[in-house]
Scaffold this motif. Structure first.
Motif, PDB file in Angstrom:
ATOM      1  N   GLN A 119       0.842  -1.193   0.000  1.00  0.00           N
ATOM      2  CA  GLN A 119       0.000   0.000   0.000  1.00  0.00           C
ATOM      3  C   GLN A 119       0.879   1.246   0.000  1.00  0.00           C
ATOM      4  O   GLN A 119       1.777   1.383   0.823  1.00  0.00           O
ATOM      5  CB  GLN A 119      -0.914   0.005   1.230  1.00  0.00           C
ATOM      6  N   ILE A 151     -14.175  -7.230   0.484  1.00  0.00           N
ATOM      7  CA  ILE A 151     -13.303  -6.207  -0.090  1.00  0.00           C
ATOM      8  C   ILE A 151     -13.822  -4.796   0.184  1.00  0.00           C
ATOM      9  O   ILE A 151     -13.082  -3.821   0.087  1.00  0.00           O
ATOM     10  CB  ILE A 151     -13.135  -6.424  -1.608  1.00  0.00           C
ATOM     11  N   SER A 168      -6.615 -11.556   7.324  1.00  0.00           N
ATOM     12  CA  SER A 168      -6.546 -11.308   5.882  1.00  0.00           C
ATOM     13  C   SER A 168      -7.879 -11.662   5.239  1.00  0.00           C
ATOM     14  O   SER A 168      -8.772 -12.244   5.870  1.00  0.00           O
ATOM     15  CB  SER A 168      -5.424 -12.126   5.255  1.00  0.00           C
ATOM     16  N   ARG A 169      -8.003 -11.334   3.944  1.00  0.00           N
ATOM     17  CA  ARG A 169      -9.213 -11.651   3.191  1.00  0.00           C
ATOM     18  C   ARG A 169      -8.802 -12.245   1.854  1.00  0.00           C
ATOM     19  O   ARG A 169      -7.890 -11.743   1.201  1.00  0.00           O
ATOM     20  CB  ARG A 169     -10.055 -10.387   2.977  1.00  0.00           C
ATOM     21  N   VAL A 199      -7.661  -0.609  -5.507  1.00  0.00           N
ATOM     22  CA  VAL A 199      -7.367  -2.026  -5.746  1.00  0.00           C
ATOM     23  C   VAL A 199      -6.515  -2.161  -6.998  1.00  0.00           C
ATOM     24  O   VAL A 199      -6.852  -1.648  -8.062  1.00  0.00           O
ATOM     25  CB  VAL A 199      -8.662  -2.847  -5.886  1.00  0.00           C
ATOM     26  N   THR A 247      -2.866   0.588  -3.888  1.00  0.00           N
ATOM     27  CA  THR A 247      -1.897  -0.498  -3.799  1.00  0.00           C
ATOM     28  C   THR A 247      -0.980  -0.464  -5.017  1.00  0.00           C
ATOM     29  O   THR A 247      -1.443  -0.329  -6.152  1.00  0.00           O
ATOM     30  CB  THR A 247      -2.611  -1.857  -3.729  1.00  0.00           C
ATOM     31  N   ARG A 258     -18.343 -10.167  -2.190  1.00  0.00           N
ATOM     32  CA  ARG A 258     -17.259  -9.185  -2.321  1.00  0.00           C
ATOM     33  C   ARG A 258     -17.470  -7.927  -1.483  1.00  0.00           C
ATOM     34  O   ARG A 258     -16.521  -7.347  -0.963  1.00  0.00           O
ATOM     35  CB  ARG A 258     -17.051  -8.795  -3.788  1.00  0.00           C
ATOM     36  N   SER A 274      -5.007  -7.263   4.707  1.00  0.00           N
ATOM     37  CA  SER A 274      -4.869  -7.111   3.257  1.00  0.00           C
ATOM     38  C   SER A 274      -5.844  -8.064   2.572  1.00  0.00           C
ATOM     39  O   SER A 274      -6.443  -8.931   3.221  1.00  0.00           O
ATOM     40  CB  SER A 274      -3.434  -7.406   2.809  1.00  0.00           C
ATOM     41  N   SER A 275      -6.004  -7.910   1.258  1.00  0.00           N
ATOM     42  CA  SER A 275      -6.922  -8.782   0.527  1.00  0.00           C
ATOM     43  C   SER A 275      -6.315  -9.171  -0.814  1.00  0.00           C
ATOM     44  O   SER A 275      -5.582  -8.406  -1.430  1.00  0.00           O
ATOM     45  CB  SER A 275      -8.270  -8.090   0.295  1.00  0.00           C
ATOM     46  N   GLN A 314      -4.451  -4.226  -1.400  1.00  0.00           N
ATOM     47  CA  GLN A 314      -5.568  -4.916  -2.027  1.00  0.00           C
ATOM     48  C   GLN A 314      -5.205  -5.218  -3.479  1.00  0.00           C
ATOM     49  O   GLN A 314      -4.923  -4.298  -4.252  1.00  0.00           O
ATOM     50  CB  GLN A 314      -6.844  -4.068  -1.991  1.00  0.00           C
ATOM     51  N   GLU A 346      -7.626 -11.252  -4.457  1.00  0.00           N
ATOM     52  CA  GLU A 346      -8.599 -11.962  -5.275  1.00  0.00           C
ATOM     53  C   GLU A 346      -7.835 -12.663  -6.398  1.00  0.00           C
ATOM     54  O   GLU A 346      -7.192 -12.013  -7.222  1.00  0.00           O
ATOM     55  CB  GLU A 346      -9.625 -10.979  -5.831  1.00  0.00           C
TER      56      GLU A 346
END
Length: 283
Positions: free
Chosen positions: A30, A271, A147-148, A58, A35, A267, A118-119, A87, A121
């Motif tokens: 970040q 997120i 976290s995610r 993101v 990010t 989501r 943090s995340s 992210q 996908e």
């Protein structure tokens, strides 16, 4: 089940004579209000396009494999590290293709690490495993407690649109998920011609997939169950904050559409944003 993909009794000769060994390492941090992809290193034919920011902070990244397909002997390794507060969304511009083999095995290993707060996908397009191909695919995911993560893997066996089934080949699909340094979830799938046809396997469906969401609650489980309704060949379960969705279908794009709907359900909580489809999917 066999421990690995054994060579066929009637191997299919491969015209590919050069095997690639490629590795890509990505690091997300970040910086200010978004990010940044601060660490990017690659060896061999595996790289990324410049990051995109279609929804603000993101970081969207598209993985590229210039050869366009993977043959026996190829080894691909992808490493991604998402630091605290970052992210990231990682996808691919097209389906991955694993071509038929004369007996050798292609390998793909993905290592994902997601730090506290943090995340990540992980949303690649489908992997097409040609009849006669031999694939060993390994997903290693390290999650921090806070976290995610949202991730899916969709595998298409054979090419039904070209009249090709999956009778001579195999795919080893392995998931290993750690949380806070401890093994959290372990899964291994062995898909071959028998599993492709059997009622206890894919029952002739060419596409199969698994989707993971962390951390999830019973409310997410109920929402996805309602989404599924009476739809056949769909399932979802919740194991200690890990939501696991599965599906079978005759076409990979139909299965991807289901996972996209699940993504839309979860989501916002994971997120903090509505679904933003990667622009590369529309090209």
């Amino acid at each position: 089940m066999p421990a690995n993909c054994a060579a066929s009794a009637h191997p299919i000769a491969s015209t590919d004579t050069t095997a690639w060994e490629a590795e890509l390492t990505l690091g997300f941090s970040q910086r200010g209000d978004k990010t940044a992809l601060l660490n990017r290193a690659h060896r061999g034919p595996l790289t990324v396009q410049r990051p995109f920011y279609p929804e603000g902070e993101v970081c969207h990244v598209y993985l590229l494999h210039p050869p366009g397909g993977v043959v026996a002997g190829d080894r691909l390794t992808i490493n991604a590290n998402v630091e605290s507060e970052a992210q990231a969304l990682i996808t691919t511009p097209a389906a991955g293709k694993f071509y038929r083999s004369g007996g050798g095995e292609a390998q793909q290993t993905v290592n994902l690490k997601v730090a506290e707060h943090s995340s990540l996908e992980w949303l690649p397009q489908e992997t097409i495993v040609y009849d006669g191909a031999r694939l060993s695919a390994n997903m290693h995911i390290e999650l921090a407690e806070q976290s995610r993560f949202i991730g899916w893997e969709i595998t298409a066996l054979g090419r039904p649109a070209a009249g090709e089934g999956f009778s001579d080949g195999c795919a080893e699909l392995n998931w290993r998920i750690q949380r806070d340094g401890r093994l959290f979830y372990l899964e291994r799938q062995h898909l071959d011609g028998q599993a492709f046809l059997a009622r206890w396997g894919l029952s002739g469906h060419s596409a199969c997939g698994t989707m993971f969401v962390y951390p999830a609650t019973s409310l997410h489980l109920a929402a996805v169950q309602e989404l599924i309704g009476d739809e056949a060949n769909r399932g979802v379960t919740l194991i200690d904050e890990l939501l696991i969705c599965r599906g079978l279908d005759r076409q990979a794009d139909l299965l991807k559409g289901f996972f996209e709907r699940v993504w839309g359900v979860v989501r916002g909580d994971m997120i903090g944003k509505e679904v933003c489809l990667p622009r590369i999917w529309a090209t």
